[in-house]
Design an enzyme around this catalytic site. Sequence first.
Site, short mmCIF file in Angstrom:
data_model
loop_
_atom_site.label_atom_id
_atom_site.label_comp_id
_atom_site.label_asym_id
_atom_site.label_seq_id
_atom_site.Cartn_x
_atom_site.Cartn_y
_atom_site.Cartn_z
N ARG A 1 0.84 -1.19 0.00
CA ARG A 1 0.00 0.00 0.00
C ARG A 1 0.88 1.25 0.00
O ARG A 1 2.07 1.19 0.28
CB ARG A 1 -0.91 0.00 1.23
N LYS B 1 1.36 2.00 7.22
CA LYS B 1 1.67 1.22 8.42
C LYS B 1 2.53 2.02 9.39
O LYS B 1 3.15 3.03 9.04
CB LYS B 1 2.39 -0.08 8.05
N TYR C 1 -1.31 4.78 10.43
CA TYR C 1 -1.68 3.85 11.49
C TYR C 1 -0.50 3.71 12.45
O TYR C 1 0.65 3.64 12.03
CB TYR C 1 -2.03 2.47 10.92
N HIS D 1 -1.07 1.95 16.15
CA HIS D 1 -1.31 0.77 17.00
C HIS D 1 -0.24 0.67 18.09
O HIS D 1 0.51 -0.29 18.19
CB HIS D 1 -1.31 -0.50 16.15
N GLU E 1 -6.21 5.10 13.52
CA GLU E 1 -7.15 4.22 14.20
C GLU E 1 -7.84 4.84 15.40
O GLU E 1 -8.75 4.22 15.98
CB GLU E 1 -6.46 2.91 14.63
N ASP F 1 -21.31 -10.64 20.67
CA ASP F 1 -21.02 -9.26 21.09
C ASP F 1 -21.74 -9.03 22.42
O ASP F 1 -22.62 -9.81 22.80
CB ASP F 1 -21.50 -8.26 20.03
N SER G 1 -22.39 -12.35 24.38
CA SER G 1 -21.12 -12.99 24.73
C SER G 1 -20.93 -13.10 26.23
O SER G 1 -20.52 -12.14 26.89
CB SER G 1 -19.95 -12.21 24.11
N LEU H 1 -12.34 -5.02 19.29
CA LEU H 1 -11.57 -3.78 19.29
C LEU H 1 -11.95 -2.93 20.49
O LEU H 1 -13.14 -2.71 20.76
CB LEU H 1 -11.86 -2.98 18.01
N ILE I 1 -4.87 -8.51 15.82
CA ILE I 1 -3.44 -8.68 16.10
C ILE I 1 -2.69 -7.35 16.10
O ILE I 1 -1.70 -7.19 16.81
CB ILE I 1 -2.80 -9.69 15.11
N ASP I 2 -3.15 -6.36 15.32
CA ASP I 2 -2.51 -5.04 15.35
C ASP I 2 -2.53 -4.43 16.74
O ASP I 2 -1.68 -3.61 17.09
CB ASP I 2 -3.17 -4.09 14.36
N VAL J 1 -1.66 -12.35 10.63
CA VAL J 1 -0.93 -11.37 9.82
C VAL J 1 -1.32 -9.96 10.24
O VAL J 1 -2.51 -9.60 10.26
CB VAL J 1 -1.21 -11.58 8.32
N MET K 1 -2.99 -7.49 7.26
CA MET K 1 -3.81 -8.33 6.39
C MET K 1 -4.28 -7.60 5.13
O MET K 1 -4.18 -8.15 4.02
CB MET K 1 -5.01 -8.86 7.19
#
Length: 368
Positions: free
Chosen positions: A15, A75, A94, A96, A118, A198, A220, A240, A269-270, A298, A301
């Site tokens: 990207r 990223k 981003y 994270h 984010e 959820d 949940s 999240l 995972i981020d 990943v 992703m």
Amino acid sequence: MIVGVPKEIKVHEYRVGLTPGSASEFVRSGHKVIVETGAGAGIGFSDEDYQAVGAEIIATAAEVFQQAEMIIKVKEPQLIECDMLNENHLLYTYLHLAPDPAQTEALMKSGCTAIAYETVTNDAGGLPLLAPMSEVAGRMAIQAGAHALEKECGGRGLLLGGVPGVAPAKVVVIGGGVSGMNAAEMAVGMGADVSIFDRNLDVLRRLDNRFRGAVKARYSTGHDLEEAVLEADLVIGAVLVAGAAAPKLVTAEMVKRMKDGAVMVDIAIDQGGCFENSHATTHADPTFIIDGVVYYCVANMPGAVARTSTFALNNATLPFGLALANKGWKQACKDDAHLANGVNVSGGFVTYEAVANDLGYDYHPLEM
């Protein structure tokens, strides 16, 4: 303002921070855009495409960082890039940070102001710059999970939707936000047996209305989630907590009791992942196996479908980016509290509370 676009250097990340179309908008607004040579080559944008809209091509990332006032990326900066940042830089990408103390420390040391896509918000309480990649990641999670279920990948040897006379795979999606909803949509489209969990009743009602019974929208609780995970063939982690480390909802002990060859895809995972055993992987080596269960973790992703992702991301980030360039970051953030929520680090301080809490730093509100 001088706006710089370096080439992404994370493994298999194609990207780019600005498309030529987006670059042209900055140029039309009176800004200078400099782009590292080859920055868009991975998705079919040549240097000539950028030059045609008025951008200047620069030979190296070091020169881009040296000349630019605002750095636009996709990223999080790798440590070698953090070393090129200084107190005069505005970084827009981003980040994270919550699960990444090394990057956080490096950004603080640089003195730059770093705005995280984010954590920018909107009036509806959403995350408009995260949403496009959440949509992509949610849809990709089902593709990746379906492939990982194939026997040669270590999976159970299941076709996600089954065939007439053979039951479909059971898919459990944890989290009913943007990525979870998109994952469920893809899984239903492929004919899977889908449950989504959820704790927000409004979210569950919205999902039930959207899917009209094709998805089991479930509240949940720890007991019910565990029961569903143990029966699942594919589990999608799509939880999240904005800006904060993801909660660990599937424990290592639970995994030991899952079906051999079941698959776990951790979209979170981020932010550190929502499965206890998760650790970040790359597109070059995307999966690992623990206790007979295949993990796909990943961390970038959407980079696998980089052209789609770049356009989707630019559609969301461009208006905020132009505001930052036109007004300067301080005035832009004064004018827009949602954009101000994106500032995670500034002047050597952590200015986002969830990051400060997770990493043990003093929290300095941006107005300080």
